[in-house]
Design a protein around this motif. Structure first.
Motif, PDB file in Angstrom:
ATOM      1  N   ARG A 356       4.879  46.607  39.168  1.00 11.88           N
ATOM      2  CA  ARG A 356       6.328  46.852  39.102  1.00 11.88           C
ATOM      3  C   ARG A 356       6.879  46.427  37.741  1.00 11.88           C
ATOM      4  O   ARG A 356       7.724  47.094  37.169  1.00 11.88           O
ATOM      5  CB  ARG A 356       7.030  46.064  40.195  1.00 11.88           C
ATOM      6  N   LYS A 410      16.381  47.349  48.332  1.00  7.35           N
ATOM      7  CA  LYS A 410      15.597  48.485  47.865  1.00  7.35           C
ATOM      8  C   LYS A 410      14.599  48.021  46.806  1.00  7.35           C
ATOM      9  O   LYS A 410      14.971  47.279  45.897  1.00  7.35           O
ATOM     10  CB  LYS A 410      16.522  49.556  47.295  1.00  7.35           C
ATOM     11  N   LEU A 412      13.157  49.352  44.167  1.00  8.17           N
ATOM     12  CA  LEU A 412      13.448  49.611  42.759  1.00  8.17           C
ATOM     13  C   LEU A 412      14.575  48.712  42.267  1.00  8.17           C
ATOM     14  O   LEU A 412      14.560  48.247  41.127  1.00  8.17           O
ATOM     15  CB  LEU A 412      13.804  51.089  42.558  1.00  8.17           C
ATOM     16  N   ALA A 416      14.323  45.944  39.294  1.00  7.63           N
ATOM     17  CA  ALA A 416      15.221  46.070  38.144  1.00  7.63           C
ATOM     18  C   ALA A 416      16.004  44.781  37.911  1.00  7.63           C
ATOM     19  O   ALA A 416      16.213  44.367  36.759  1.00  7.63           O
ATOM     20  CB  ALA A 416      16.179  47.244  38.366  1.00  7.63           C
TER      21      ALA A 416
END
Length: 602
Positions: A356, A410, A412, A416
């Protein structure tokens, strides 16, 4: 770069003599029982190696043994340590032909490696394998007591009667194993991409375990299983040639990191690990607390303090410096700020792992960025029991509905947010948008502890706006991005937020104990379209003020705010809505603190 960094960390730990990082050719495996054999190869006893866990349940013991092979459906025996299928030729799988082949393979492997042995320990093993009859194993008098546990699939090792230690720890047995793995005729020799050395190349890389959501048997960080991923006619891991030793080193140390609580945190679906190029634990202990600061709740639930005193002092010192604008370069000689530090986020992807994020920085640089994050998040508390430094998991939990089944952020978004913290870049817009959406969608619910504007949400909104303003050198919002209420601000959206908080207070004073306030009905629309809502609210306020015993005090608070407003905008952008929410939160906390002070003084 990831494998190179892990390989260096393996060298650092192994040179420091870390007992949990085995040398090349060995691994840490879970072993449930030891089979005691005589010099003549007879099984004469079984010793349980199970150990009690935190709740008294027994678990197999971690023991350093010769490295295990990677296997799925294939038959591939391990040396001196394997499960009952291979070692004894018995199991509960009801596949007698396959079990017989596995035991025969185990027997042949040891006959090959120990063929020229001279010691009595190795000869005892060979005699045991020669004599052992899987067909009568179930009725063996020594095995009967443990048979149910043994056929569960955990690993078995050997002991020699009258001797301490296990047989795989015998010098000759280890020497024969090391000679065997270094002289394989099937090895393909090529240049290693990591070290540049000409060495035997790993066909398959060992599995990585304990990544949340990945297969319990482990998953691969490097693997090729389809022609579309291959090139130049190469197959499997020959497409990214890595020497056997490097493949062993990076997987061994990564599994070691994943097995430690102080080097691993969960960020959404990403299992995040971190390490410094040092054998000292103080770097990882400090980083673990920076990522996930202990809260009073943690201590209350555990019943005792879980904080390390030295680490706690360093955390306090570092965060104090960051929040007061001091340099964070000196760690009182306890830590070298120039030490290289790495953060790696891994997510499951079928039988493989996805990266990731991966970040490399000096330890001092990393600490400064995390401390800056907490400084950006700093805002006045509505209750003293709230954590001063909000852990990442608390932040992410506010991005999802507390009434929904899925409480995980979530993936992503989580990745982030983590990247923005460790790199010092802007927070993702999706984080800010999620906060605004939750504030507008959620209703206060005391039973479920849901509050549409709370300490954490206000912190996130403030952090997003203040970091963007700093990175873009935008001074316009400086007066509203303060830790607590700024009564001197003339920002329209901020004043509107303050006005709403006072109108809500006027209603509560006029109707003590009211179930639904104007916040339940009008907050979302007042935040987005103030021009359509505030005229209604101001008319309602006149009624509330006339009914309240302390209406004059409300009037006194309303006057400077209304005087500062020149208009009620027809609509507000998302960033302006964030400013509105900050004004509301600051004013509400100020009203609460003032009321509390008045009660204490009375």
């Amino acid at each position: 770069m990831i494998i190179d960094a892990l390989n260096r960390y393996y060298d650092i730990l192994s040179q420091a003599g870390d007992k949990d990082v085995p040398r090349y050719g060995y691994c840490v495996a879970k072993v449930s029982h030891a089979l005691t054999i005589s010099d003549d190869g007879d099984l004469i006893d079984v010793i349980s190696l199970m150990e009690p866990g935190n709740k008294g349940k027994l678990f197999p013991r971690d023991i350093v043994v010769p490295e295990h092979n990677k296997r799925s459906a294939n038959i591939n025996p391990n040396y001196m340590c394997d499960n009952s299928t291979y070692v004894l030729g018995i199991d509960g799988k009801d596949k007698p032909k396959r079990t017989a082949r596995a035991h025969q393979a185990f027997k042949e492997l040891h006959q090959t490696i120990l063929a020229f042995s001279k010691g009595h320990a190795a000869k005892a093993i060979l005699k045991f394998l020669e004599k052992w009859n899987p067909g009568s194993a179930i009725d063996h008098p020594v095995l009967k007591k443990y048979i149910e546990d043994i056929i569960q699939g955990s690993n078995l090792v050997f002991r020699l009667d009258g001797q301490a230690g296990f047989l795989h720890e015998e010098l000759e047995i280890k020497q024969l194993w090391e000679a065997y793995i270094s002289n394989s005729k099937d090895d393909i020799v090529a240049q290693c991409l990591v070290t540049g050395e000409i060495a035997p190349i790993a066909v398959l890389h060992p599995s990585i375990k304990k990544v949340k959501g990945a297969q319990s048997s482990g998953a691969s960080l490097v693997s090729f299983n389809a022609p579309s991923y291959e090139s130049y006619g190469k197959t499997q891991s020959f497409n990214s040639p890595t020497s056997k030793k490097v493949a062993f080193s990076y997987t061994t140390v990564l599994n070691h990191i994943l097995s430690r609580q102080n080097q691993r945190i969960q960020v959404g679906d990403s299992t995040t690990v971190f390490w410094a190029e040092s054998p000292s634990d103080i770097y990882t202990n400090l980083a673990a607390q920076l990522f996930n600061p202990s809260t009073e709740k943690d201590e209350a639930e555990s019943g005792e303090s879980i904080r390390d005193v030295i680490t706690e002092e360093l955390i306090h010192d570092v965060l104090y410096r960051a929040k007061t604008g001091s340099q964070i370069g000196d760690f009182n000689g306890k830590i070298d700020a120039s030490t290289r530090f790495y953060i790696l986020g891994l997510a499951p992807n079928s039988s493989r792992l996805s990266v990731r994020f991966f970040q490399s920085d000096s330890f001092g640089g990393f600490v400064e960025k995390v401390a800056q994050h907490y400084k950006d998040m700093e805002i006045v508390k509505d209750f003293e029991s709230k954590p001063t430094n909000i852990p990442l998991w608390m932040m992410l939990s506010q991005t999802v509905s507390q009434k929904g089944r899925d409480k995980d952020a979530k993936p992503l978004l989580a990745g982030a947010v983590m990247r923005s913290i460790i790199t010092g870049t802007a927070y993702p817009a999706s984080l800010f948008n999620a906060m605004i959406m939750r504030v507008r969608a959620d209703m206060d619910d005391k039973d479920r502890r849901i509050e549409r504007v709370n300490y954490i949400r206000a912190s996130i909104i403030k952090a997003y706006l203040v970091r963007n303003a700093r990175l873009q050198n935008n001074q316009e919002l400086k007066e509203v991005l303060t830790v607590s209420l700024n009564e001197q601000s003339t920002n329209t959206e901020y004043l509107l937020g303050r006005l709403f908080a006072i109108l809500e207070k006027a209603q509560q004073d006029a109707n003590p104990g009211i179930n639904a306030t104007i916040k339940d009905r009008y907050f979302a629309s007042a935040c987005a379209t103030p021009g359509a809502v505030f005229p209604i609210l101001l008319r309602l306020a006149q009624h509330h003020i006339s009914k309240s015993d302390y209406g004059y005090a409300i009037d006194k608070r309303l006057e400077p705010i209304i005087n500062g407003l020149t208009k009620f905008p027809s609509h507000l952008s998302l960033e302006q809505q964030g400013t509105f929410i900050l004004g509301y939160y600051h004013q509400r906390v100020a009203l609460y603190q003032k009321a509390k002070k008045e009660v204490e003084e009375a």
